[in-house]
Design an enzyme around this catalytic site. Sequence first.
Site, PDB file in Angstrom:
ATOM      1  N   THR A  96      24.716  -6.751  88.775  1.00  0.00           N
ATOM      2  CA  THR A  96      24.288  -5.655  89.648  1.00  0.00           C
ATOM      3  C   THR A  96      23.231  -4.848  88.918  1.00  0.00           C
ATOM      4  O   THR A  96      22.957  -5.069  87.734  1.00  0.00           O
ATOM      5  CB  THR A  96      25.473  -4.736  90.007  1.00  0.00           C
ATOM      6  OG1 THR A  96      25.878  -4.029  88.829  1.00  0.00           O
ATOM      7  CG2 THR A  96      26.653  -5.519  90.556  1.00  0.00           C
ATOM      8  N   ASP A  97      22.632  -3.880  89.611  1.00  0.00           N
ATOM      9  CA  ASP A  97      21.614  -3.061  88.968  1.00  0.00           C
ATOM     10  C   ASP A  97      22.163  -2.280  87.787  1.00  0.00           C
ATOM     11  O   ASP A  97      21.464  -2.069  86.789  1.00  0.00           O
ATOM     12  CB  ASP A  97      20.993  -2.090  89.987  1.00  0.00           C
ATOM     13  CG  ASP A  97      20.131  -2.813  91.018  1.00  0.00           C
ATOM     14  OD1 ASP A  97      19.690  -3.942  90.719  1.00  0.00           O
ATOM     15  OD2 ASP A  97      19.923  -2.257  92.110  1.00  0.00           O
ATOM     16  N   CYS A  98      23.414  -1.838  87.876  1.00  0.00           N
ATOM     17  CA  CYS A  98      23.995  -1.054  86.778  1.00  0.00           C
ATOM     18  C   CYS A  98      24.757  -1.918  85.777  1.00  0.00           C
ATOM     19  O   CYS A  98      25.101  -1.438  84.692  1.00  0.00           O
ATOM     20  CB  CYS A  98      24.895   0.054  87.320  1.00  0.00           C
ATOM     21  SG  CYS A  98      26.071  -0.481  88.577  1.00  0.00           S
ATOM     22  N   TYR A  99      25.036  -3.185  86.156  1.00  0.00           N
ATOM     23  CA  TYR A  99      25.691  -4.119  85.238  1.00  0.00           C
ATOM     24  C   TYR A  99      24.883  -5.426  85.229  1.00  0.00           C
ATOM     25  O   TYR A  99      25.251  -6.406  85.871  1.00  0.00           O
ATOM     26  CB  TYR A  99      27.131  -4.391  85.675  1.00  0.00           C
ATOM     27  CG  TYR A  99      28.036  -3.181  85.556  1.00  0.00           C
ATOM     28  CD1 TYR A  99      28.466  -2.751  84.304  1.00  0.00           C
ATOM     29  CD2 TYR A  99      28.455  -2.481  86.685  1.00  0.00           C
ATOM     30  CE1 TYR A  99      29.299  -1.646  84.186  1.00  0.00           C
ATOM     31  CE2 TYR A  99      29.282  -1.379  86.570  1.00  0.00           C
ATOM     32  CZ  TYR A  99      29.691  -0.965  85.319  1.00  0.00           C
ATOM     33  OH  TYR A  99      30.513   0.137  85.199  1.00  0.00           O
TER      34      TYR A  99
END
Length: 404
Positions: free
Chosen positions: A142-145
């Site tokens: 994901t964008d944050c992971y």
Amino acid sequence: MRTLAEINEKIIDKKAVVWTVEELKKRVQDIGVDQAFKTVDVICTGTFEPMESSGAIFNLGHTDPPIKIRQCWLDGVPAYAGFGAVDLYLGATAMVDYKAIGEMNDSENRPGNVNIERGGGHVIEDLIAGKPISLKAIGQVTDCYPRASFETNITRKTINQFYLYNPRNLYQNFIVGVNSSDRFLYTYLGPLQPTLGNAVYSNPGAIAPLFNDPDLELIGIGSRIFLGGGVGYVAWEGTQHFPLQKRLSNRTPIGPAATLALIGDAKTMSPKWVRGCYFNHYGPSLMLGVGIPFPVLDRKVIEHCAVADKDVVAPVIDFSIPRRVRPTFGLVSYAQLKTGRMTIEGKSVRVAPLASIALSRKVAEELKSWIEKGEFTLTDPVAPLPKDRAFMAQDLWGSQMTLE
């Protein structure tokens, strides 16, 4: 009458009189209930037995770049990763995932270097012992992971939280398993030999913790206990908690009854009291030492803890019938079980315990030493355990279920 505060004050001052439950049972025969009540402040119980509904929660700490773990293996044993990004739960009975750890060996249909008898309980034991454990993780990008995968070795010192959370421990009573068929059966009680060749019982009998508090008047949510060689607590009722089980006049149940959910910091535990085990052709599990101290608040505590093996019974269950409700050969006392022989339909049958009676005693003795040294005080429960839980079978619902 005494109060818990008075008892804890004596513990802190190292003046408390502490007996194991076996010592209490013997001394009551000599001095009677009244004199025992005047003398002892705390009674220590313990058990060391397989408790397969156990497991550990881990927080690994974040990687750089971060990963949101959705699949994970610890020494090839799968851990549940449906929590936060780096939170995991490893069940004691989780089995090695062969496909995740290498090419399959064609001749045996498994990797040649894999111990098929190793499972979640063994990984938990090794982590408690300070040994390194290999970790393989696959993430959801994901964008944050943004990280897709991660491999490393972990120890108990390189992760944040590491604690046991066990949904069902300390059955108040259990069963005796036998097999009347003509073939071996491999069960959670171990191998059962054909034609009533042996019998296996799990509970250590009258020394077991919850036999000595039959109506759950002393133990409750928040009670401090000995768990795996460290300090633990009763977190909730255990799964399959069934306090409505039929009982004898001394209030002890005639079969599986109350259970506890337990929690404790695994970083403070000892591999002496947390051991992975394996049942042939059944699977891995966890041997666990648990001790419960009972404050002697009134005379009734002594009366309950004085219960003897001849006064507690278990049902003899025939595992040869593959149904949820199996036929029984009646009830047998733990005094009879501990002789090593019992008679079923005129046949003398060898009997063995699954719990370690000797190590159950050692748990109670170690807990006693903690209290005598002033290192362990008792807690009042913050809430009682429920006494009205029915035991529901899943197949009662099925097609009968309707929307409300």
